[in-house]
Scaffold this motif. Structure first.
Motif, PDB file in Angstrom:
ATOM      1  N   THR A  48      19.148   3.593  28.486  1.00 14.85           N
ATOM      2  CA  THR A  48      17.888   3.680  27.748  1.00 14.85           C
ATOM      3  C   THR A  48      16.744   3.169  28.611  1.00 14.85           C
ATOM      4  O   THR A  48      16.749   2.003  29.025  1.00 14.85           O
ATOM      5  N   HIS A  49      15.778   4.023  28.910  1.00 15.49           N
ATOM      6  CA  HIS A  49      14.628   3.645  29.738  1.00 15.49           C
ATOM      7  C   HIS A  49      13.651   2.836  28.876  1.00 15.49           C
ATOM      8  O   HIS A  49      13.095   3.353  27.909  1.00 15.49           O
ATOM      9  N   ILE A  50      13.456   1.578  29.251  1.00 14.14           N
ATOM     10  CA  ILE A  50      12.665   0.662  28.421  1.00 14.14           C
ATOM     11  C   ILE A  50      11.244   1.154  28.214  1.00 14.14           C
ATOM     12  O   ILE A  50      10.735   1.157  27.092  1.00 14.14           O
ATOM     13  N   GLU A  51      10.597   1.599  29.279  1.00  5.62           N
ATOM     14  CA  GLU A  51       9.182   2.000  29.168  1.00  5.62           C
ATOM     15  C   GLU A  51       8.980   3.260  28.326  1.00  5.62           C
ATOM     16  O   GLU A  51       7.873   3.516  27.848  1.00  5.62           O
ATOM     17  N   LYS A  52      10.031   4.034  28.150  1.00  2.31           N
ATOM     18  CA  LYS A  52       9.915   5.293  27.413  1.00  2.31           C
ATOM     19  C   LYS A  52      10.537   5.207  26.013  1.00  2.31           C
ATOM     20  O   LYS A  52      10.692   6.220  25.345  1.00  2.31           O
ATOM     21  N   THR A  53      10.845   3.980  25.596  1.00  2.00           N
ATOM     22  CA  THR A  53      11.551   3.788  24.329  1.00  2.00           C
ATOM     23  C   THR A  53      10.775   2.840  23.424  1.00  2.00           C
ATOM     24  O   THR A  53      10.144   1.897  23.897  1.00  2.00           O
ATOM     25  N   SER A  54      10.842   3.069  22.130  1.00  4.36           N
ATOM     26  CA  SER A  54      10.123   2.225  21.168  1.00  4.36           C
ATOM     27  C   SER A  54      10.839   0.895  20.980  1.00  4.36           C
ATOM     28  O   SER A  54      12.056   0.775  21.200  1.00  4.36           O
ATOM     29  N   SER A  55      10.090  -0.086  20.534  1.00  4.30           N
ATOM     30  CA  SER A  55      10.677  -1.403  20.273  1.00  4.30           C
ATOM     31  C   SER A  55      11.692  -1.341  19.138  1.00  4.30           C
ATOM     32  O   SER A  55      12.648  -2.124  19.111  1.00  4.30           O
ATOM     33  N   ALA A  56      11.511  -0.421  18.191  1.00  2.00           N
ATOM     34  CA  ALA A  56      12.468  -0.279  17.088  1.00  2.00           C
ATOM     35  C   ALA A  56      13.852   0.076  17.617  1.00  2.00           C
ATOM     36  O   ALA A  56      14.866  -0.449  17.143  1.00  2.00           O
ATOM     37  N   GLU A  57      13.898   0.943  18.623  1.00  2.00           N
ATOM     38  CA  GLU A  57      15.171   1.323  19.234  1.00  2.00           C
ATOM     39  C   GLU A  57      15.701   0.213  20.136  1.00  2.00           C
ATOM     40  O   GLU A  57      16.894  -0.105  20.116  1.00  2.00           O
ATOM     41  N   LEU A  58      14.831  -0.370  20.920  1.00  2.00           N
ATOM     42  CA  LEU A  58      15.265  -1.411  21.857  1.00  2.00           C
ATOM     43  C   LEU A  58      15.792  -2.644  21.138  1.00  2.00           C
ATOM     44  O   LEU A  58      16.693  -3.327  21.637  1.00  2.00           O
ATOM     45  N   SER A  59      15.266  -2.934  19.966  1.00  2.00           N
ATOM     46  CA  SER A  59      15.700  -4.114  19.215  1.00  2.00           C
ATOM     47  C   SER A  59      17.146  -4.004  18.736  1.00  2.00           C
ATOM     48  O   SER A  59      17.755  -5.013  18.360  1.00  2.00           O
ATOM     49  N   GLN A  60      17.689  -2.799  18.772  1.00  2.00           N
ATOM     50  CA  GLN A  60      19.066  -2.586  18.333  1.00  2.00           C
ATOM     51  C   GLN A  60      20.082  -2.790  19.453  1.00  2.00           C
ATOM     52  O   GLN A  60      21.287  -2.846  19.212  1.00  2.00           O
ATOM     53  N   ILE A  61      19.586  -2.909  20.684  1.00  2.00           N
ATOM     54  CA  ILE A  61      20.484  -3.022  21.839  1.00  2.00           C
ATOM     55  C   ILE A  61      21.013  -4.450  21.980  1.00  2.00           C
ATOM     56  O   ILE A  61      20.272  -5.418  21.879  1.00  2.00           O
ATOM     57  N   LYS A  62      22.314  -4.545  22.233  1.00  2.00           N
ATOM     58  CA  LYS A  62      22.964  -5.839  22.444  1.00  2.00           C
ATOM     59  C   LYS A  62      23.353  -5.989  23.913  1.00  2.00           C
ATOM     60  O   LYS A  62      23.784  -5.029  24.564  1.00  2.00           O
ATOM     61  N   LEU A  63      23.224  -7.195  24.426  1.00  2.00           N
ATOM     62  CA  LEU A  63      23.677  -7.498  25.779  1.00  2.00           C
ATOM     63  C   LEU A  63      25.192  -7.645  25.787  1.00  2.00           C
ATOM     64  O   LEU A  63      25.836  -7.679  24.734  1.00  2.00           O
ATOM     65  N   ALA A  64      25.769  -7.763  26.972  1.00  2.00           N
ATOM     66  CA  ALA A  64      27.223  -7.848  27.103  1.00  2.00           C
ATOM     67  C   ALA A  64      27.814  -9.046  26.372  1.00  2.00           C
ATOM     68  O   ALA A  64      28.947  -8.996  25.884  1.00  2.00           O
ATOM     69  N   ASP A  65      27.038 -10.137  26.269  1.00  2.00           N
ATOM     70  CA  ASP A  65      27.547 -11.338  25.600  1.00  2.00           C
ATOM     71  C   ASP A  65      27.234 -11.343  24.100  1.00  2.00           C
ATOM     72  O   ASP A  65      27.465 -12.343  23.413  1.00  2.00           O
ATOM     73  N   GLY A  66      26.685 -10.238  23.589  1.00  2.00           N
ATOM     74  CA  GLY A  66      26.406 -10.130  22.162  1.00  2.00           C
ATOM     75  C   GLY A  66      24.998 -10.498  21.752  1.00  2.00           C
ATOM     76  O   GLY A  66      24.582 -10.242  20.620  1.00  2.00           O
TER      77      GLY A  66
END
Length: 256
Positions: free
Chosen positions: A82-100
């Motif tokens: 997911t390209h951060i600059e081309k994605t909305s914060s609503a979508e990015l807020s759903q992403i989890k890092l490897a440690d949760g």
């Protein structure tokens, strides 16, 4: 009574000097936080908290701006495809890092860092993959967020884009700003009104006078990213002010 107050004043000065020396002796900046040996994800709030627990002088982190101008902490331009600059914060807020942990916003990261005063927050403004205008807009929003959360006293700025560095200095004249790219001499950095250089170790080895030349200009030197003991000792012996590393535990153990 006068002797008593004199004794107290002398003791206070000595204590202040000792604390200053102790802090200055700690040259350790955790690269993307303390993550490699702690089981957390780089650039996470957990990595920041581990760097603070270790007692690092600073914890470095990287930021990008979403399509709708929310700032996120991450190194690469994309996360999980997911390209951060081309994605909305609503979508990015759903992403989890490897440690949760959730992909942290700059606001959440700075709030976590604001709970203490000993470890500096070394904010790297990543160069936009879209345009120069977005790089400068990101710089502006970073300064605004730092001021909003009242963490100016513990936040430093670094960037590969020289114009971004100058923009930050224009917006926050008292902020400590260092340039990363390695293509400017100490004299050029001083002329631009910046506060130091933060160059890859190969640049310093190619230009052996840079450390002393920068310090003569009353600016600071930082070197990245140094992960082996021999190179750490080389830069400690040559008087660099700070060392950015993925191995903060190792550097702390030899920088006593």
């Amino acid at each position: 009574m006068k002797r008593f107050f004199l004794s107290v004043a002398v003791a206070f000065i000595c204590l202040s000097t000792f604390e200053s020396m102790a802090q200055n002796k700690n040259k350790v900046i955790a690269h993307r936080g303390a993550w490699k040996n702690t089981g957390v994800t780089e650039n996470s709030i957990g990595a920041l908290e581990h760097a603070i627990k270790l007692g690092c002088y600073g914890s470095e982190f990287d930021v990008h701006m979403s399509a709708d101008s929310v700032i996120y902490v991450h190194h690469d331009h994309a996360i999980k495809g997911t390209h951060i600059e081309k994605t909305s914060s609503a979508e990015l807020s759903q992403i989890k890092l490897a440690d949760g942990e959730s992909l942290p916003t700059l606001e959440a990261y700075l709030k976590a860092g604001s709970k203490q005063k000993k470890t500096r927050l070394i904010l790297e403004i990543k160069t936009s993959s879209i345009s120069k205008e977005r790089s400068l807009a990101l710089a502006t929003k970073c300064v605004e967020m730092v001021k909003k959360l009242k963490v100016e006293k513990i936040t430093d700025y670094i960037a590969f884009d020289f114009d971004v560095c100058k923009k930050v200095k224009e917006l926050a004249p008292k902020a400590h700003v260092e340039y990363l790219n390695g293509d400017k001499t100490p004299a050029e950095i001083a002329t631009a009104g910046l506060d130091g250089i933060d160059y890859h170790f190969t640049v310093y080895k190619k230009h052996e006078s840079y450390i002393k030349d920068t310090q003569k200009e009353k600016m600071k030197t930082n070197v990245w990213t140094v992960n082996d003991e021999a190179t750490m000792k080389y830069f400690l012996e040559n008087g660099v002010d700070f060392i950015t590393t993925n191995e903060p535990e190792l550097l702390l153990s030899i920088n006593k």
